[in-house]
Design a protein around this motif. Structure first.
Motif, PDB file in Angstrom:
ATOM      1  N   UNK A 144       6.919  -9.320  -2.487  1.00  0.00           N
ATOM      2  CA  UNK A 144       8.280  -8.817  -2.339  1.00  0.00           C
ATOM      3  C   UNK A 144       8.561  -7.674  -3.309  1.00  0.00           C
ATOM      4  N   UNK A 145       8.085  -7.800  -4.532  1.00  0.00           N
ATOM      5  CA  UNK A 145       8.260  -6.719  -5.506  1.00  0.00           C
ATOM      6  C   UNK A 145       7.536  -5.468  -5.037  1.00  0.00           C
ATOM      7  N   UNK A 146       6.304  -5.633  -4.558  1.00  0.00           N
ATOM      8  CA  UNK A 146       5.536  -4.490  -4.068  1.00  0.00           C
ATOM      9  C   UNK A 146       6.243  -3.827  -2.887  1.00  0.00           C
ATOM     10  N   UNK A 147       6.729  -4.626  -1.941  1.00  0.00           N
ATOM     11  CA  UNK A 147       7.407  -4.057  -0.776  1.00  0.00           C
ATOM     12  C   UNK A 147       8.702  -3.353  -1.172  1.00  0.00           C
ATOM     13  N   UNK A 148       9.413  -3.895  -2.155  1.00  0.00           N
ATOM     14  CA  UNK A 148      10.613  -3.228  -2.646  1.00  0.00           C
ATOM     15  C   UNK A 148      10.293  -1.876  -3.271  1.00  0.00           C
ATOM     16  N   UNK A 149       9.226  -1.835  -4.059  1.00  0.00           N
ATOM     17  CA  UNK A 149       8.809  -0.555  -4.646  1.00  0.00           C
ATOM     18  C   UNK A 149       8.326   0.412  -3.573  1.00  0.00           C
ATOM     19  N   UNK A 150       7.620  -0.103  -2.580  1.00  0.00           N
ATOM     20  CA  UNK A 150       7.166   0.743  -1.486  1.00  0.00           C
ATOM     21  C   UNK A 150       8.360   1.347  -0.751  1.00  0.00           C
ATOM     22  N   UNK A 151       9.382   0.542  -0.512  1.00  0.00           N
ATOM     23  CA  UNK A 151      10.591   1.044   0.132  1.00  0.00           C
ATOM     24  C   UNK A 151      11.289   2.092  -0.716  1.00  0.00           C
ATOM     25  N   UNK A 152      11.301   1.878  -2.023  1.00  0.00           N
ATOM     26  CA  UNK A 152      11.915   2.859  -2.919  1.00  0.00           C
ATOM     27  C   UNK A 152      11.177   4.189  -2.864  1.00  0.00           C
ATOM     28  N   UNK A 153       9.858   4.138  -2.941  1.00  0.00           N
ATOM     29  CA  UNK A 153       9.077   5.375  -2.896  1.00  0.00           C
ATOM     30  C   UNK A 153       9.163   6.046  -1.525  1.00  0.00           C
ATOM     31  N   UNK A 154       9.231   5.246  -0.471  1.00  0.00           N
ATOM     32  CA  UNK A 154       9.400   5.815   0.859  1.00  0.00           C
ATOM     33  C   UNK A 154      10.752   6.518   0.962  1.00  0.00           C
ATOM     34  N   UNK A 155      11.784   5.885   0.414  1.00  0.00           N
ATOM     35  CA  UNK A 155      13.103   6.503   0.422  1.00  0.00           C
ATOM     36  C   UNK A 155      13.124   7.796  -0.375  1.00  0.00           C
ATOM     37  N   UNK A 156      12.457   7.801  -1.522  1.00  0.00           N
ATOM     38  CA  UNK A 156      12.374   9.027  -2.320  1.00  0.00           C
ATOM     39  C   UNK A 156      11.580  10.104  -1.597  1.00  0.00           C
ATOM     40  N   UNK A 157      10.512   9.706  -0.931  1.00  0.00           N
ATOM     41  CA  UNK A 157       9.682  10.682  -0.222  1.00  0.00           C
ATOM     42  C   UNK A 157      10.428  11.327   0.938  1.00  0.00           C
TER      43      UNK A 157
END
Length: 183
Positions: A144-157
């Motif tokens: 869940x932590x990894x997916x949250x960070x992935x979503x954050x980086x996707x949003x930034x990208x």
């Protein structure tokens, strides 16, 4: 392995308070999600696949925690039945958590004392099985932590290029000041 001369009341505690706490926290999280959904729905629906997968992993984690509690309840019920020598208990299958204890106790009977090394090996076996189950929830939390960070980086990208395009469109014309461009 002598049978004890004295008798005493065996008392086992079911994890009802922990289950109640889990249910209360789950209800509070559900109520909070219901209350803030109108504000966060546009953000959630910006990427429904990733956010839906995060929600799915969360639900799997909650179900895994409740399954572990169910296993604990069934283990306590089994050991209570064995210790109190309830009729028909010998026909019930021992829970996976207490498999080594069940194998040892079925040979010796309910009123047998165990020596220190047998008790220690049984406790180690039970602790290992509980740790294995706890590892599953630990992996789900890390996922869940990894997916949250992935979503954050996707949003930034996706956001940074839009900001760059906006800044590029602010090219001042001849004679415009910086304030006029931002207006």
């Amino acid at each position: 392995m002598d049978t004890p001369d004295r008798t005493f009341e065996r008392h086992f505690t079911q994890p009802y308070r922990q289950i109640l706490t889990m249910l209360v926290v789950l209800a509070l999280v559900g109520a909070g999600a219901y209350l803030i959904y109108p504000q966060v729905a546009p953000v959630f629906l910006a990427n429904p696949l990733l956010n839906g997968f995060i929600g799915f992993v969360f639900v799997i984690g909650v179900l895994a925690c409740f399954w572990q509690m169910f296993q604990l309840v069934s283990s306590v019920s089994w050991i209570e039945g064995f210790a109190h020598d309830r009729p028909g208990h010998q026909f019930t299958k021992a829970p996976r958590l207490l498999a080594s204890l069940a194998a040892l106790l079925r040979k010796k009977g309910a009123r047998t004392q165990l020596n220190a090394s047998s008790s220690r090996s049984i406790l180690d076996s039970v602790a290992t099985r509980i740790d294995e189950a706890r590892d599953i929830t630990r992996y789900l939390v890390n996922l869940l932590i990894f997916l949250g960070l992935l979503g954050t980086f996707y949003g930034l990208a996706t956001t940074v290029p839009a900001v760059v395009d906006t800044i590029r469109s602010l090219a001042p014309k001849e004679g415009d000041s910086g304030v006029a461009v931002f207006e």
